[in-house]
Design a protein around this motif. Structure first.
Motif, mmCIF file in Angstrom:
data_model
loop_
_atom_site.group_PDB
_atom_site.id
_atom_site.type_symbol
_atom_site.label_atom_id
_atom_site.label_comp_id
_atom_site.label_asym_id
_atom_site.label_seq_id
_atom_site.Cartn_x
_atom_site.Cartn_y
_atom_site.Cartn_z
ATOM 1 N N UNK A 52 2.554 1.709 -3.409
ATOM 2 C CA UNK A 52 1.626 2.138 -4.453
ATOM 3 C C UNK A 52 1.187 3.585 -4.235
ATOM 4 N N UNK A 53 0.959 3.984 -2.988
ATOM 5 C CA UNK A 53 0.571 5.368 -2.706
ATOM 6 C C UNK A 53 1.724 6.315 -3.046
ATOM 7 N N UNK A 54 2.952 5.912 -2.709
ATOM 8 C CA UNK A 54 4.115 6.733 -3.049
ATOM 9 C C UNK A 54 4.241 6.896 -4.560
ATOM 10 N N UNK A 55 3.967 5.802 -5.301
ATOM 11 C CA UNK A 55 3.990 5.886 -6.757
ATOM 12 C C UNK A 55 2.908 6.835 -7.259
ATOM 13 N N UNK A 56 1.727 6.780 -6.635
ATOM 14 C CA UNK A 56 0.653 7.699 -7.006
ATOM 15 C C UNK A 56 1.019 9.143 -6.711
ATOM 16 N N UNK A 57 1.721 9.378 -5.597
ATOM 17 C CA UNK A 57 2.186 10.730 -5.269
ATOM 18 C C UNK A 57 3.130 11.241 -6.348
ATOM 19 N N UNK A 58 4.021 10.352 -6.787
ATOM 20 C CA UNK A 58 4.961 10.753 -7.833
ATOM 21 C C UNK A 58 4.245 11.130 -9.122
ATOM 22 N N UNK A 109 -3.413 24.014 -7.651
ATOM 23 C CA UNK A 109 -3.972 23.003 -8.531
ATOM 24 C C UNK A 109 -4.541 21.869 -7.680
ATOM 25 N N UNK A 110 -5.549 21.211 -8.181
ATOM 26 C CA UNK A 110 -6.117 20.055 -7.505
ATOM 27 C C UNK A 110 -5.873 18.812 -8.345
ATOM 28 N N UNK A 111 -5.354 17.765 -7.701
ATOM 29 C CA UNK A 111 -5.080 16.511 -8.410
ATOM 30 C C UNK A 111 -5.674 15.362 -7.600
ATOM 31 N N UNK A 112 -6.158 14.347 -8.300
ATOM 32 C CA UNK A 112 -6.738 13.168 -7.658
ATOM 33 C C UNK A 112 -5.642 12.141 -7.399
ATOM 34 N N UNK A 113 -5.594 11.618 -6.192
ATOM 35 C CA UNK A 113 -4.580 10.637 -5.818
ATOM 36 C C UNK A 113 -5.020 9.236 -6.225
ATOM 37 N N UNK A 114 -4.144 8.510 -6.874
ATOM 38 C CA UNK A 114 -4.369 7.099 -7.198
ATOM 39 C C UNK A 114 -3.238 6.278 -6.582
ATOM 40 N N UNK A 115 -3.407 4.968 -6.551
ATOM 41 C CA UNK A 115 -2.388 4.085 -5.977
ATOM 42 C C UNK A 115 -2.117 2.933 -6.938
ATOM 43 N N UNK A 116 -1.384 3.187 -8.020
ATOM 44 C CA UNK A 116 -1.105 2.115 -8.988
ATOM 45 C C UNK A 116 -0.116 1.096 -8.435
ATOM 46 N N UNK A 117 -0.395 -0.169 -8.671
ATOM 47 C CA UNK A 117 0.492 -1.247 -8.223
ATOM 48 C C UNK A 117 1.214 -1.806 -9.441
ATOM 49 N N UNK A 118 2.510 -1.638 -9.465
ATOM 50 C CA UNK A 118 3.297 -2.112 -10.595
ATOM 51 C C UNK A 118 3.909 -3.477 -10.330
ATOM 52 N N UNK A 119 4.511 -4.046 -11.361
ATOM 53 C CA UNK A 119 5.159 -5.355 -11.227
ATOM 54 C C UNK A 119 6.320 -5.298 -10.240
ATOM 55 N N UNK A 120 6.979 -4.147 -10.165
ATOM 56 C CA UNK A 120 8.089 -4.002 -9.226
ATOM 57 C C UNK A 120 7.606 -4.159 -7.790
ATOM 58 N N UNK A 180 0.832 -1.204 0.000
ATOM 59 C CA UNK A 180 0.000 0.000 0.000
ATOM 60 C C UNK A 180 0.866 1.253 0.000
ATOM 61 N N UNK A 181 1.879 1.282 0.869
ATOM 62 C CA UNK A 181 2.741 2.463 0.944
ATOM 63 C C UNK A 181 3.485 2.675 -0.370
ATOM 64 N N UNK A 191 -4.838 -0.742 -2.102
ATOM 65 C CA UNK A 191 -4.517 0.174 -3.201
ATOM 66 C C UNK A 191 -5.754 0.463 -4.046
ATOM 67 N N UNK A 192 -6.577 -0.555 -4.270
ATOM 68 C CA UNK A 192 -7.804 -0.355 -5.039
ATOM 69 C C UNK A 192 -8.753 0.595 -4.305
ATOM 70 N N UNK A 193 -8.811 0.448 -2.978
ATOM 71 C CA UNK A 193 -9.687 1.323 -2.188
ATOM 72 C C UNK A 193 -9.234 2.782 -2.313
ATOM 73 N N UNK A 194 -7.905 3.017 -2.255
ATOM 74 C CA UNK A 194 -7.387 4.382 -2.402
ATOM 75 C C UNK A 194 -7.736 4.939 -3.781
ATOM 76 N N UNK A 195 -7.547 4.113 -4.819
ATOM 77 C CA UNK A 195 -7.842 4.561 -6.184
ATOM 78 C C UNK A 195 -9.333 4.813 -6.370
#
Length: 492
Positions: A36-42, A444-455, A33-34, A400-404
């Motif tokens: 994926x959320x960090x990736x979404x922040x990026x 600016x306003x941006x929507x946070x997502x939490x993508x889970x990659x293969x890494x 989760x952390x 991660x799905x719940x965050x997205x």
């Protein structure tokens, strides 16, 4: 024999296996989760930066506007002239004033000079403008003499005569509206670099490379909605008509400019022939951005080079706070939970081995070596770890799905960058639009997502195996110290 015994023991000790696997699963799920959320922040930060400089831009080159006290250019102030004696009361008059905004202009040759620096893959110039349109009408007053009807006329009454004693002028005046919008001149021969790349063409088309001198325009969707413009309509800037060929929608929700024109047309409107305000640069290697920045600053004097990293430092607000929490607190929390899970799994495995003294002692008496017993314990622990990994990945994906699905909205406040804010009165004169606007604070306003990659999944699997090995190491060390005599002593 190894797998047969392993399957039998796992079946016999299902509860113990589930406890160990659950502990590891919680730690692994938190890491997933952390991460994926960090990736979404990026990705959210990338959207914010692209809204300023456009996709594919590694850095920009500008020149800060100098104040008159420093001996440089005086900030341009708009001047408007109207004829108050125009024939016919109520006749509408309008005029446009086009100003270069944001930064001091640079010569076109600077673009070529920047492009020649080592490590620069491509460089393209752009011109940021602010258009102030004043339109309205004068209304003549009516001369009113005491006790008589009014007559049309100016301050001097009919025919310009002076008003007689006891008379006065009623009504009259001026009603003008001021409208300001941003225009950006883009190099149509380089469509893959610059702020327009952060927008998606939702109607019509973008510029063609052959339209360097064409009177065509791409309009931002928000501006088009406000002015009720559609593809095929025309917009007039300083008396020149431009055909709208496309409507662009900013991916980040905030456009670089209200109106995009070919660079040469923008230069003509602003009387800024062969001038640009911003040079957009793409580096050949993203790892060499700092060295490219140093080379440009050294060889192109008087300019300011701003990289994406520099710009990221000006981003504040809830996006920055959440990013810091995810990277800082979230990472350390994940490590702490994971280490705790590993230790608990190891202790539980070691405790389980203590309860199996007679079993392992008997196996040694039957000829099993210490290495074989240790291998059996480690094998069981690795299976526990893999079970925990599968469960942890499932829990992590659910989180991660719940965050997205919720997609919480974060705000990014962009602080001042290099150069003055090219607002309505020149630097510091008011609201800013267009690519030069990074100098002014905006949100600016941006929507946070939490993508889970293969890494991330691979990391979770690696942690699962590592957790099993750690637990197996505890249990294996305990099992290797058992002696057959200890087991025989405990046989009833």
């Amino acid at each position: 024999m190894f797998f047969t015994y392993l399957r039998r023991e796992l079946r016999r000790r299902r509860k113990a296996a589930l406890v160990v696997a659950s502990g590891l699963a919680l730690g692994i799920a938190l890491v997933v989760v952390v991460s994926s959320v960090s990736s979404g922040m990026g990705k959210a930060q990338e959207k914010v930066l692209q809204s300023l400089y456009g996709l594919g831009t590694d850095m920009t080159v500008t020149k800060a506007m100098e104040t008159s006290e420093e001996g440089g250019e005086r900030p341009e102030r708009p001047r408007f002239s109207f004829d108050a004696q125009a024939e016919g009361s109520g006749e509408e008059q309008s005029t446009d004033h086009v100003m270069v905004q944001g930064f001091q202009s640079l010569a076109d040759s600077t673009v070529d000079k920047v492009g020649e620096q080592n490590g620069v893959a491509d460089a393209v110039g752009g011109l940021s403008l602010q258009v102030v349109k004043v339109s309205g009408e004068f209304t003549r007053g009516r001369f009113q003499q005491d006790g008589q009807g009014g007559q049309d006329g100016g301050p001097g009454g009919p025919g310009g005569a002076e008003p007689s004693e006891g008379g006065r002028v009623q009504g009259g005046g001026a009603d003008f509206d001021v409208n300001s919008y941003s225009v950006y001149g883009t190099d149509v021969t380089e469509p893959k670099l610059g702020p327009l790349t952060s927008s998606r063409i939702t109607d019509g088309r973008t510029f063609k490379a052959s339209e360097t001198d064409a009177k065509v325009a791409v309009v931002d969707s928000a501006h088009a909605k406000e002015k009720e413009l559609e593809t095929g309509d025309t917009v007039t800037v300083k008396g020149t008509k431009f055909k709208v060929i496309g409507i662009a929608t900013a991916e980040s929700g905030d456009a670089a400019a209200d109106l995009y024109l070919p660079l040469k047309q923008a230069q003509t409107l602003a009387d800024a022939k062969d001038k640009v305000t911003t040079i957009y640069v793409r580096a050949t290697d993203s790892q060499q951005i700092d060295s490219v920045k140093s080379a440009i600053q050294k060889n192109v004097s008087g300019t300011t080079v701003t990289t994406s990293a520099d710009l990221a430092d000006t981003v504040s607000g809830s996006l920055s706070t959440a990013s810091s929490l995810a990277i800082g607190v979230g990472t350390w929390l994940s490590v702490a939970v994971l280490v705790t899970a590993f230790l608990v799994a190891g202790l539980l495995t070691s405790s389980a081995v203590s309860r199996r003294v007679r079993e392992f002692g008997t196996l040694k008496a039957l000829g099993w070596t210490s290495g074989r017993v240790t291998g059996q314990v480690v094998g069981e622990a690795v299976v526990h770890g893999l079970m925990g990994g599968v469960l942890g990945i499932a829990l992590g994906l659910a989180g991660a799905y719940a965050v997205t699905a919720i997609s919480p909205t974060l705000q990014a406040e962009l602080g001042g960058g290099a150069g003055g804010s090219g607002g309505m009165g020149g630097p510091g004169g008011g609201p800013v639009g267009g690519p030069g606007r990074e100098a002014a604070a905006k949100t600016l306003e941006v929507a946070l997502t939490a993508p889970v990659g293969l890494t991330t999944v691979a990391l979770a699997v690696g942690l699962a195996v590592a957790g099993g090995l750690v637990a197996g190491a505890f249990g294996g060390w305990r099992a290797s110290r058992l002696r057959p005599a200890d087991a025989l002593r405990r046989v009833a």
